[in-house]
Scaffold this active site. Sequence first.
Site, PDB file in Angstrom:
ATOM      1  N   LYS A  45       0.844  -1.121   0.083  1.00  0.00           N
ATOM      2  CA  LYS A  45       0.071   0.079   0.039  1.00  0.00           C
ATOM      3  C   LYS A  45       0.886   1.379  -0.057  1.00  0.00           C
ATOM      4  CE  LYS A  45      -3.776  -0.563   2.690  1.00  0.00           C
ATOM      5  NZ  LYS A  45      -4.589  -1.035   3.911  1.00  0.00           N
ATOM      6  N   LYS A  47       2.292   2.809   2.388  1.00  0.00           N
ATOM      7  CA  LYS A  47       2.002   3.699   3.497  1.00  0.00           C
ATOM      8  C   LYS A  47       2.858   3.215   4.393  1.00  0.00           C
ATOM      9  CE  LYS A  47      -3.189   3.741   3.289  1.00  0.00           C
ATOM     10  NZ  LYS A  47      -4.365   3.656   3.917  1.00  0.00           N
TER      11      LYS A  47
HETATM   12  N1  C2G Z   1     -12.496   5.822   5.943  1.00  0.00           N
HETATM   13  C1  C2G Z   1     -13.787   6.519   6.246  1.00  0.00           C
HETATM   14  N2  C2G Z   1     -13.429   7.936   6.082  1.00  0.00           N
HETATM   15  C2  C2G Z   1     -12.350   8.552   6.368  1.00  0.00           C
HETATM   16  C3  C2G Z   1     -11.339   7.810   6.291  1.00  0.00           C
HETATM   17  C4  C2G Z   1     -11.314   6.319   6.087  1.00  0.00           C
HETATM   18  O1  C2G Z   1     -14.839   5.964   6.154  1.00  0.00           O
HETATM   19  N3  C2G Z   1     -12.295   9.711   6.295  1.00  0.00           N
HETATM   20  C5  C2G Z   1     -12.662   4.382   5.896  1.00  0.00           C
HETATM   21  C6  C2G Z   1     -12.046   3.845   4.837  1.00  0.00           C
HETATM   22  O2  C2G Z   1     -13.225   3.976   3.375  1.00  0.00           O
HETATM   23  C7  C2G Z   1     -11.945   2.238   5.082  1.00  0.00           C
HETATM   24  C8  C2G Z   1     -11.391   2.335   6.684  1.00  0.00           C
HETATM   25  O3  C2G Z   1     -12.089   3.894   7.251  1.00  0.00           O
HETATM   26  O4  C2G Z   1     -13.232   1.409   4.935  1.00  0.00           O
HETATM   27  C9  C2G Z   1     -10.096   2.472   6.789  1.00  0.00           C
HETATM   28  O5  C2G Z   1      -9.558   3.502   6.058  1.00  0.00           O
HETATM   29  P1  C2G Z   1      -7.715   3.105   5.820  1.00  0.00           P
HETATM   30  O6  C2G Z   1      -7.042   2.825   7.037  1.00  0.00           O
HETATM   31  O7  C2G Z   1      -7.307   4.378   4.893  1.00  0.00           O
HETATM   32  O8  C2G Z   1      -7.950   1.639   5.027  1.00  0.00           O
HETATM   33  P2  C2G Z   1      -7.324   1.665   3.469  1.00  0.00           P
HETATM   34  O9  C2G Z   1      -6.175   2.128   3.200  1.00  0.00           O
HETATM   35  O10 C2G Z   1      -8.543   2.098   2.583  1.00  0.00           O
HETATM   36  O11 C2G Z   1      -7.337  -0.146   3.601  1.00  0.00           O
HETATM   37  O12 C2G Z   1      -7.904  -4.367   1.613  1.00  0.00           O
HETATM   38  C10 C2G Z   1      -8.349  -3.144   2.027  1.00  0.00           C
HETATM   39  C11 C2G Z   1      -7.570  -2.247   2.514  1.00  0.00           C
HETATM   40  O13 C2G Z   1      -6.945  -2.555   3.405  1.00  0.00           O
HETATM   41  C12 C2G Z   1      -8.238  -0.967   2.997  1.00  0.00           C
END
Ligand code: C2G
Length: 135
Positions: A45, A47
């Site tokens: 990712k 990250k």
């Molecule tokens: N999220 C949200 N609102 C935000 C930020 C994040 O609803 N302002 C949600 C994302 O859509 C996700 C969850 O919180 O459903 C986790 O977000 P992240 O930690 O950014 O995860 P992500 O990088 O989207 O990883 O295999 C799938 C991945 O692991 C998803």
Amino acid sequence: MKRVITYGTFDLLHYGHINLLRQAKALGDYLIVVCSTDEFNWNEKHKHCYFTYEQRKTLLEAIRYVDLVIPEVNWEQKRTDVREYHIDIFTIGDDWKGKFDFLKEEGVEVIYLSRTPEISSTQIKNTLESETDFI
Ligand code: C2G
């Protein structure tokens, strides 16, 4: 007992994550959160998390909506996860809309929840960095 699963990094835990987890739990009775490991975040990712996997797992386990936290180590594990944990519903933010529809083939309902628009871990980091520039 309706079992729900969701995936994410959840670094710098914020109210957008909590909104998602609250809505996810409301879809059923038991919520499993699959939290990306440090290696998966870095290698797949691109990250670099502020908190380690263990720290992010501890934070997630403290949330009332969360029943179990397990590691996400690759993109492919979702199919086996939904079988192994007898999942009824897969849910994730709508920034992923359409990406995981294939899980319907496993008999799983796929629901994309509305993302909280104005907050993100990246934005938090950038804001803090810019503020420290002026100190
Ligand atoms: N999220 C949200 N609102 C935000 C930020 C994040 O609803 N302002 C949600 C994302 O859509 C996700 C969850 O919180 O459903 C986790 O977000 P992240 O930690 O950014 O995860 P992500 O990088 O989207 O990883 O295999 C799938 C991945 O692991 C998803």
